[in-house]
Enzyme design. Structure first.
Site, short mmCIF file in Angstrom:
data_model
loop_
_atom_site.label_atom_id
_atom_site.label_comp_id
_atom_site.label_asym_id
_atom_site.label_seq_id
_atom_site.Cartn_x
_atom_site.Cartn_y
_atom_site.Cartn_z
N GLN D 113 40.97 -10.46 8.84
CA GLN D 113 41.05 -12.02 8.55
C GLN D 113 40.68 -12.22 7.37
OE1 GLN D 113 37.53 -14.08 8.83
NE2 GLN D 113 37.94 -15.78 9.95
N SER D 116 38.01 -15.59 2.90
CA SER D 116 36.99 -15.90 2.49
C SER D 116 37.46 -14.71 1.14
CB SER D 116 35.58 -14.80 2.43
OG SER D 116 35.07 -16.08 3.39
N SER D 148 36.90 -7.11 6.85
CA SER D 148 36.00 -6.02 7.53
C SER D 148 37.48 -5.87 8.82
CB SER D 148 35.62 -6.18 8.55
OG SER D 148 35.60 -7.04 8.90
N GLU D 231 35.12 -17.26 15.82
CA GLU D 231 34.48 -16.43 15.48
C GLU D 231 32.74 -16.88 15.56
OE1 GLU D 231 34.52 -16.83 11.16
OE2 GLU D 231 33.40 -14.92 11.02
N GLU D 364 22.49 -21.08 6.98
CA GLU D 364 22.51 -22.07 6.47
C GLU D 364 23.77 -23.00 6.37
OE1 GLU D 364 22.21 -19.19 4.88
OE2 GLU D 364 19.72 -20.03 4.28
#
Lengths: 371, 385, 371, 385
Positions: D113, D116, D148, D231, D364
């Site tokens: 993926q 990010s 990953s 996810e 968060e």
């Protein structure tokens, strides 16, 4: 009444230590030492001892030290913690020095004070005050044989103070019959060592109550003063986290402007503020020989150990992914905090000690409570 | 040099004690103490002080405590002593100080605080109580809430909006409200404990002469910050001894009633004891810092942890008492002088402690203050100015 | 495998109970009852029993009930908790009904199922499953004498089921020799009563293992099903708090748009979500007679009791001053939650029970740990 | 009627087992299972499914597990199975699905993926990796992080900005990145455990044909939501039994090593056990809900509580082990297929668990999602759009 503030001399000492560490112990250097298999930094230790005389602070002037006191030692530990500095101050200037002072073996103090030699108390790092391990036995000579697992600050030590349950012995760490193996340690900036003694020549420096008293005194001092290192670690984590969230932006705003982040850090600040008062109290009790010192030391470990761990965990969390990487200092603090939380007994063990010291006894019988 | 001052103060205390029997009337003794400048040594001469640095106060307190002299009953007039006095000495005129400080100190006049409103709690600056100038007077209309001691108070610290056309922090003026003036109506506000410590205060056409204004028109928010800073830092009376406060009750129950003990509760009692001792030492350290300097935002930490501790300990006490803890003592609407935390049932303590994280600044507001003023974290984007 | 969902019948039952409570048990009415010294609401109870037959749910059809089961009973308790409704469902339809079923005393069940009579188990409300109080003694007649302090749902009961340590007795609550005194209770919406028996005529309905088994069964059912009431209380608090912070504005924004407030409520939601799974599990185990029921019941009290208290405390806190007043429903939930956390044993007692049930034994010896 | 479907499925499984020895090659068996429509019964016929409601999958899993058939090794290709497959089946064309789903299912092709970026973590939509149209291709430049399996992956789910001139959520397009294309450079990213599970991926002039685009240009954020939703909901493999996972290790140490027990730790072990069992039942309940319906935001609760639990239990294990817990096993940079949580030392578990509340959406962010999407609380004032 206990004095919980820092006086001018202490503040000046803090400034000196902090400036030296800022110049010579940046975290990149500490991490490089860990990566290079040389976790301790002898050059840094030489500067601290040579320029600032930190090893001599708790040693009386007549024995070659600065005759300062444990309040000053605590200030040094705060700064060492704040920088996760890789030097054997705790083992040499706190544990060994206190043990030697306690049993009146003052001859060796001068060498420790000047840093010419380093020493540590050869007990497992998790040993709580009051315990006196006896995994070593003495034979005529005297010589010592046995093993001590997981000793802190032993790797750079020249001198080992080894209890055998009855006596306390001085052993040349570089001498015959002494084998020291580095432990792959959770806290790589204060790695432990396993020590095996095979008929190692030794000198008995105390026996009976004097020996167990010296070990207890050393461990009590360790527990009381480690709290100041923990305050420093926590403060270092708080500074790091605050610095990060003030500059890191997400959603078009500094991360530190988000209320949940602010409140989390405010809670850490409150805990650090409280830990500071608790650690100052322990250092002051130790400094003046207060009869409450054992209680103050257990209180300090029961409280400050947890604060340092929380601060380090929050520091990692608020850094997000970057705080989880090897190439960021957060993990050095986390590992130091978590390892220190076990040193001289876990918070849980110290709460159990407080049950005795503060007269809050356990239930008459437990476990079998039929509900 | 400092020893000279201490010696001089001890002399003044000795003289006070010689002239005024400390075992005589409290008000008279406190009045004489005020006149001798021994109420607050850092106040100006004539206003209860001697113009000395604040830390010398300790000498006076110690000498008087040794003699068994009556104190100023800090909890009975806590707003007067803790918040009004520091605000007055900093922001009031000499005439105002001379009128108010002595009876405040002796307890002859009780003070209350008229800040919060139903729609302006945490967001205090959103207050809508109006004060409109009318000649030499101001005419005040509005509603205040959470006013402890209003039903006994002679004076109230009042924030009112005098200019609705400027940004909200700038249109506020600070007054001292005459609680006996026509149009001031006080109604008890019953809380979840059953009692009514607090009040709602309705202000309807209340005329206050301009001489009751504190500070400049429109400068009320700045004056209020002195009051609020002192609210958070107020730690009345003497330092707590170990096991002072609620933790002492819990420890006593634990020691005296072994049949209630369990292994699980033992861990929690020890944890609470540790936190209580940490909080006590923190308050002591703050007190040592304050002895010399001015109150800073650090007081917020003490308030925050005391609230959390009171809630934790009182809940734990209920777990320890089990069946007994299910009993309450009295649901009738009382009007206590102050909450009787140590004298009533465990359930009362538990319920009352819920207020500790709300009154005098919620724990949420305190955390924000710490984050912004101590840690220097950026403010949230504002949509209200 | 345990079924943790609600089926269509259960959802329909929930809707009916919720609608009835919305119409006839607004909190203002409940608070007025407390203020007026009439905390229980007999009219509401009549509707619930008469219109929805809630008291008959756990009673088999052949004994005059609906023959539903404990999963349905749990749904009713969720809704009663969500409304802090002042009715003696727990004492009559759970405790007494279960005790009678357990000891095969089916003759009285029909009256309980139709609500013609109410009953409760006369033990202190904090009695955990496994305990069988014996503060009452039987004499020939038989008649009972003694005292039971702090019994829940006794005030509106017609029938008391009283254990004496060996037998279980049925006593007419309005009969001679029975004195019932209301207790000033933390939870005024389920007030306790002190019962004094002075040679009160009684009928023995079970003896020996059958009697203690009936008491244990009743208390286990109480603990398992109270968890669903606690889920309801927690959900009620969450709804109340969410409703408040969506509409209350401070600083020009809804209070619920502040991140710390959002995160606190998110945490409560996570806990309620978990409590629901735990409570469903307990109800399902009880319903199918799973051998794990005792464990499931202790787990339910160890978890759900705390969740309800936390939700109620957060509810008060996020309401600010208004949540601290008498004229707002938050305190009704807080008192119910805190009182229920002690009912059938505290979470601490249930964790101790789990130590046994899940084989996590206490330390060999405790307290005396010399550190 | 549902019984008919179950019977039919059991028949198909029996036939599959008859034709393909489950003890033979894993890839061949999985391929045959895909072709029989038994990979994901809710997928369309031809894409591994039978167009049946999702809850029928349980019948297939049960029958195959009974026969000891190999599973799809959900942890080895977790992103492919957990996130890519649901995204592809919903947003990809038929041709794309036919190319990708079968080798994804058999494990022949691993997926990663590429979402990010260093400056776009929680604020994913701030990503700056550019994709510029060039004829039938797109040319991609940028840097991704926390990837990953990138070093083993054949394909990557890629978000790139195709229009920098519109509000940030609207200028993003979703691609499938060919990880073997020139210009794709993968570097290990070492984490605080010493090992490197993750990678940085540098994309320099990477040419991707337009056939690798998923969904419309500029519609990438909507496609990404499918990926992210899955996810958070992914709970691979079978339901955990009681004491499955880390709590089992802790309970075993507690039972087998009485010399480590203390009264204080007993309370904490029991507390952790209760929370672990609550979390396990919650995951089981979620699984029961999912068996019939679509994933909702409830998965966030499970991820949140599992992270908190892993951190609590691993810390407690260190306290229990004391001196022993200070030992680590290996600081050298390993490249594990997946983190070996149960096989390594307690200190490893403690350190690795710190990542649980960061990776795949920080705790968060999850709390904010719950507050806004489940509880309906208002969003914060936005300053970035």
């Amino acid at each position: 009444m206990t004095d919980l503030l820092y006086d001018d001399v202490e503040e000046a000492l803090r400034d000196s230590v902090r400036a030296l560490l800022a110049a010579h112990a940046p975290w990149q250097r500490t991490l490089a030492g860990v990566d290079g298999g040389e976790p301790y930094d002898p050059a840094l230790w030489e500067r601290l001892v040579g320029q600032l005389g930190v090893a001599g602070l708790p040693v009386p002037e007549e024995h070659g030290g600065a005759g300062a006191g444990y309040r000053e030692v605590a200030v040094v530990l705060e700064e060492l913690g704040r920088a996760v500095a890789p030097v054997p101050f705790l083992g040499s200037a706190v544990l060994a020095t206190r043990a030697l002072l306690s049993c009146g073996e003052v001859g060796l103090l001068g060498q420790l004070a000047t840093g010419r030699r380093g020493a540590t108390l050869a007990v497992p790092f998790a040993t709580p005050p009051g315990a006196c391990p006896a995994t070593v036995t003495a034979a005529d000579g005297p010589v010592l044989s046995g093993a001590v697992a997981g000793v802190a600050d032993a790797l750079p030590a020249d001198l080992l103070l080894v209890p055998d349950g009855d006596g306390l012995y001085a052993v040349d760490a570089r001498g015959p019959g002494v084998r020291m193996t580095p432990v792959i340690s959770l806290d790589a900036t204060r790695p432990l060592a396993d020590i095996v003694l095979a008929a190692a020549p030794a000198r008995r420096i105390a026996v009976g109550a004097a020996a167990t008293g010296a070990v207890t005194d050393a461990l009590t001092a360790g527990a009381a003063l480690l709290a100041s290192e923990q305050v420093g670690v926590a403060q270092g984590c708080l500074d790091l986290a605050v610095g990060h969230v003030r500059t890191r932006h997400q959603f078009g705003r500094p991360v530190g402007s988000f209320q949940a982040v602010k409140h989390r850090l405010a809670d850490v600040w409150v805990e650090v503020t409280q830990a500071r008062a608790v650690a100052r109290h322990a250092a002051d009790c130790l400094a003046v020989g207060d009869p409450d010192t054992a209680l103050a030391a257990s209180l300090a470990q029961a409280y400050c150990a947890t604060v340092a761990v929380t601060a380090a965990e929050v520091c990692v969390q608020l850094h997000g992914g970057i705080g989880f990487t090897w190439e960021h200092p957060a993990h050095l603090y986390l590992k130091r905090a978590r390892s220190s939380a076990v040193a001289f007994g876990t918070a849980d063990r110290h709460r159990a000690a407080l049950a005795r010291l503060a007269d809050l006894p356990a239930p008459p019988e437990t476990g079998a409570h039929q509900p | 040099m400092p020893d000279d001052t201490a010696a001089r103060l001890r002399g003044l205390v000795a003289e006070l004690l010689r002239r005024h029997d400390p075992a005589g009337g409290r008000t008279a003794f406190l009045g004489a103490r005020f006149d001798a400048g021994l109420a607050w040594v850092h106040h100006p001469v004539g206003l209860g002080g001697l113009d000395l640095p604040r830390h010398h106060q300790a000498v006076v307190e110690e000498a008087l405590a040794r003699a068994g002299a009556p104190d100023d009953r800090p909890r009975r007039n806590s707003i007067g002593l803790g918040m009004a006095a520091p605000t007055l000495v900093r922001h009031a005129t000499g005439d105002q100080c001379r009128r108010w400080l002595r009876p405040l100190w002796t307890g002859a006049e009780i003070w209350c605080q008229l800040f919060s409103e139903p729609d302006a709690g945490s967001d205090l600056a959103a207050l809508t109580t109006r004060a409109v100038r009318d000649g030499d007077d101001w005419v005040v209309d509005g509603q205040k809430v959470w006013t402890s001691m209003a039903h006994r108070a002679r004076w109230g610290l009042l924030l009112a909006r005098t200019d609705p056309d400027v940004p909200k922090h700038r249109g506020i003026t600070y007054f001292v409200c005459d609680m006996t003036a026509p149009g001031v109506q006080v109604r008890p506000l019953r809380q979840l404990t059953g009692e009514a410590e607090f009040n709602e205060v309705f202000l309807t056409g209340v005329r206050l002469p301009d001489t009751l204004r504190l500070g400049a028109v429109g400068d009320g928010w700045r004056v209020a910050r002195t009051t609020l800073m002192n609210e958070r830092v107020a730690i009345g009376g003497r330092p707590l001894p170990r096991e002072g406060g609620m933790i002492g009750l819990l420890a006593r129950s634990w020691r005296e009633r072994p049949e209630l003990r369990t292994g699980g509760l033992h861990a929690e009692v020890l944890g609470a004891w540790v936190r209580a001792e940490a909080a006590r030492l923190t308050a002591l350290r703050l007190r040592q810092q304050l002895a010399a300097g001015e109150p800073g935002p650090e007081g917020s930490a003490v308030k925050l942890s005391f609230a959390e501790l009171a809630q934790r300990i009182s809940a734990l006490e209920l777990d320890l008492l089990g069946q007994e803890g299910l009993r309450y003592d009295d649901w009738t609407m009382r009007r206590p002088e102050e909450p009787d935390l140590l004298g009533r049932t465990a359930a009362y303590r538990y319920l009352r402690a819920r207020g500790n994280s709300i009154e005098g600044g919620t724990s949420e507001i305190l955390r924000t203050i710490i984050a912004e003023r101590v840690l220097g974290l950026p403010a949230e984007p504002r949509v209200d100015r």
